[in-house]
Motif scaffolding. Structure first.
Motif: not given
Lengths: 251, 300
Positions: A92, A94-102, A144, A146, A160-161, A177, B9, B13, B16, B196-197, B200, B203-204, B219
């Protein structure tokens, strides 16, 4: 997950009379459709019509009140179901990407295969690098989230998916977005996926894309499927006044 | 569509990029040196100090005891106030030790109670909430008295009696409000991570535990560092409270020294001297905290 009763001639995803409410608000009022393996399905409709909720039910992020959702013959709406097993097979984005920022782009792609699929580091990294190449982000492996643009982040999210080798991909308004210029680069990636035979269900507002790529389009409004059909038929011979109105506004 | 939506959008966060701890520490050190070497400040300090020493010496003459200047008295008592009585654990060093141990215990317990506050299990969630509220809203001094008398003076393990020193009981008591406040910080940090974190990661195919420990908490750390350091400063400043319970900390020993001297004019300089140590210890931490907070708000 028992898939022995399912073969690829049967629908990979099958929804029957799906009802879903948030409290008193009923957002899905009896949705029925089938998706065959390798098909690209686009779900369109006005905001708040329940499109996102609908695809979030397919990987059990949302539960449903009644009806049936079957993935490869397995009932998703079953309290006994191992949701983790299901989600390994259903990707899946998402609209907001939702990557893990760290985590870096590469680590984002590698993480689930290592932690969830228990792949070894080298194997996962090799695959992750291949996927980064596939989404045309060579050179961004160590960036990263960001530090990446929206379109780039979204492509990392797709990679990633894909790293989980899913049997089907769900896309929830993944270009909504993004800037108009970057929408294209994400759509190209999906186009390639579809060409490789990946089953895709997209919630989208990109009508041009839907027209070009979809095998079947579903128009939802107010929790029901108002009209559906192959793109040609859908865009040129819409019968329902709600569909006509929506199309006249958006095209 | 909101014309600003691509900005809104693009990220919600605040942080980063990973910190470069070494670079940031070097910058900090330079800032502190800059502060201490500010020429005008140094000049004023030297002038005040010289004037004070002059007055101090003159006053001792008038009192008829030239060897009892305030400066000499301070120097005489400093080893006791700082390191405690010979062969005993005490003084300002004990205050710092107590602050370290109480902080470590409070952080450890606070992490678990904070995680408990977001547990899907209702009983754990309620119990964690209650623990947090109980110790967050109790006066520290009352907690100190409570645990001083509640905990036994000795324990018997395998037939051998061990004394529990008062300062250990005091440390435990002080760690409880730290636990409760950190629990709130942990809960707040976890809740501040966008849903969302979670989605996502779900979903993985990640399990809830994996998501919490490998995706959400890493985080949270950056968000928790400034308030965590802040609470450490507050705790350090609160450690003289343990003197009320008869622990030989810097405060108690300063009082002893004053009693031994029995001269009221030493009162202000002696306590000022003790305060200076706390200030010198805490001020750099406060500077670090500010720097972290600034980094935290700027980085997008």
């Amino acid at each position: 997950m028992n898939t022995s009763t399912w073969d690829s001639a049967q629908p990979i995803v099958s929804l029957k009379d799906v009802h879903k409410s948030f409290g008193d608000l009923e957002v899905l009022k009896g949705i029925t459709f089938d998706v065959m393996k390798g098909e690209v399905i686009c779900i369109i409709g006005p905001s708040g019509s329940g499109k996102s909720t609908l695809i979030r039910c397919i990987n059990a992020l949302n539960d449903i009140q009644s009806g049936s959702i079957k993935f490869q013959g397995q009932e998703v709406h079953d309290p006994e179901l191992d949701k983790l097993e299901l989600r390994k097979k259903v990707g899946m984005v998402f609209q907001q990407y939702n990557l893990f920022p760290h985590k870096t782009a590469l680590e984002n792609v590698m993480m689930a295969p290592i932690k969830v699929l228990k792949q070894n580091q080298e194997e996962a990294e090799k695959m992750a690098r291949a996927l980064i190449r596939k989404v045309r982000l060579v050179g961004k492996e160590d960036s990263y989230p960001g530090e990446l643009s929206g379109g780039q982040q979204q492509r990392v999210a797709i990679a990633r998916s894909l790293a989980m080798s899913p049997h089907i991909m769900l896309f929830d308004e993944i270009t909504a977005a993004l800037d108009p210029e970057t929408v294209k680069e994400v759509l190209v990636t999906i186009k390639e996926l579809a060409a490789e035979g990946m089953t895709c269900i997209l919630v989208t507002h990109e009508m041009g894309f839907a027209k070009e790529l979809a095998d079947h389009i579903y128009f939802t409004d107010n929790g029901v499927i108002v009209e559906h059909g192959p793109p040609n038929e859908f865009f040129n011979k819409a019968k329902d006044p709600r569909t006509k109105e929506f199309l006249s506004q958006i095209l | 569509m909101n014309p600003l939506s691509h900005i809104i959008n693009s990220t919600d966060l605040p942080v980063m990029k990973p910190f470069n701890y070494t670079v940031s520490a070097a910058l900090q050190a330079r800032d502190i040196v800059k502060f201490s070497l500010n020429k005008r400040t140094a000049l004023v300090l030297i002038l005040v100090l010289t004037a004070w020493l002059g007055i101090d010496a003159a006053y001792a003459q008038v009192q008829g005891d030239p060897n009892q200047t305030i400066l000499q008295t301070l120097i005489k008592w400093t080893p006791l106030m700082f390191f405690g009585p010979p062969n005993e654990f005490g003084g300002f060093v004990l205050n710092i030790t107590v602050s370290f141990i109480a902080m470590a215990m409070g952080t450890f317990m606070g992490l678990w109670v904070g995680i408990g506050q977001v547990s899907p299990n209702k009983i754990i969630r309620r119990a964690s909430w209650l623990t947090t509220q109980l110790f967050r809203n109790s006066p520290w001094l009352v907690l100190l008295f409570y645990f001083m008398f509640l905990l036994p003076y000795t324990v018997e393990i395998g037939g051998i009696r061990y004394d529990i020193p008062g300062w250990i009981k005091a440390t435990f008591a002080l760690s409880l409000p730290i636990m409760a406040n950190l629990s709130e910080i942990v809960r707040g940090a976890i809740n501040s991570i966008p849903t969302g974190q979670w989605e996502s990661a779900q979903s993985l195919g990640f399990t809830r535990r994996q998501i919490l420990w490998q995706i959400i908490l890493p985080q949270c750390i950056k968000r928790m560092i400034p308030p965590w350091m802040n609470w450490y400063c507050i705790l350090t400043m609160a450690t003289p409270l343990i003197s009320i319970l008869g622990v030989n900390d810097g405060m108690t020993l300063t009082q002893h020294a004053l009693a031994a001297e029995a001269r009221s004019e030493f009162l202000i300089p002696m306590y000022l001297w003790l305060m200076t140590w706390f200030f010198i210890y805490s001020y750099p931490i406060a500077l670090y905290t500010q720097r972290f907070e600034r980094r935290f708000t700027i980085t997008t």
